[in-house]
Design a protein around this motif. Sequence first.
Motif: not given
Length: 335
Positions: A57-70
């Motif tokens: 489980i990845l918790i993201t927030g402001w400033g997170a890098p873009r999450i893509d297929a790679a």
Amino acid sequence: MSRHPRVAFTMNREDHASAFPAPLLVELSAFTEIITPEPLTELSSAQARAVLAETEILITGWGAPRIDAATIGMAPRLRAIVHAAGTVRPILDPAVYDLGIRVSSCASANAVPVAEFALASVVFGLKRASRFVAQLRDTKGVRDVRGMPPIGANRVVIGVIGASRVGREMLRMLRTLDAEVLLCDPYVSPAQAAELGVTLVDLHELCRRSDAVSVHAPLTDQTVGMIGAQELSLMRDGAVLVNTARGALVDTAALTAELVSGRLDAYLDVVHPEPLPADSPLYTLPNVVITPHIAGALGNEVVRLGELAVAETARFAADGTFEHEVRSVDLAIIA
């Protein structure tokens, strides 16, 4: 997924510290294994790759890098993303959904301070606070209501554009005022509007009838510049425009012309471009208040996002569901 799923964070360090104070991390660690308490601020280093390889489980927030297929390719165990901020659109590539990743957003927690700000702006705007402040600065103590637009929020008509999360929270808060509330949203049916306690109208009728207009629509290809010269011209003299959504929803040149003339008032937490050029007259007009994109969670409000992220993570760890799930079909219409 293991009984205690492995969790990692990716966001800027400042917001991570505000959203996830030590007691909240202790709560999270009761039903997860936190791989590292420090957030990943990039996803390309060997250290980041090692963390991603173990993350479920990845918790993201402001400033997170873009999450893509790679990114997902570096995280073979990943099952879910919990976004401890507002909209997921800036960080999430739609391809993530094709890889079976579930997504949740804490936008509903961020909606609370935005709606509070919008409500305060409507009340201050209709009270002509900015005009009286300017008058006080010039006169050093004289209050003169002559020449002021209609003053007060009693028995007025307030138009809300967009029944987004913030828009719905705004509608709830508007019940505290003695006001008629209009709503413009193409995705809301008359029956749903009735349940919300508002009158559903089109954009032009809303502009014509409202003493104050509060903007809460998402920014999409279809909504860019949706409030242009024609819509602004329909607004009655002295009407107040409040924008806490996105600056590009409003035609800046057309709005500037109306505000310079003094015909309308505005409270703008977002503008386009952001910031406005240094020579923009909007910075100094007595009928305009511009704030630097502060309506969303800041300071002690940010912890609400962390609390909701922990609750969503707990729910997913328990039964694989989210209360605030964002589906792929939602991306085109959410803020």
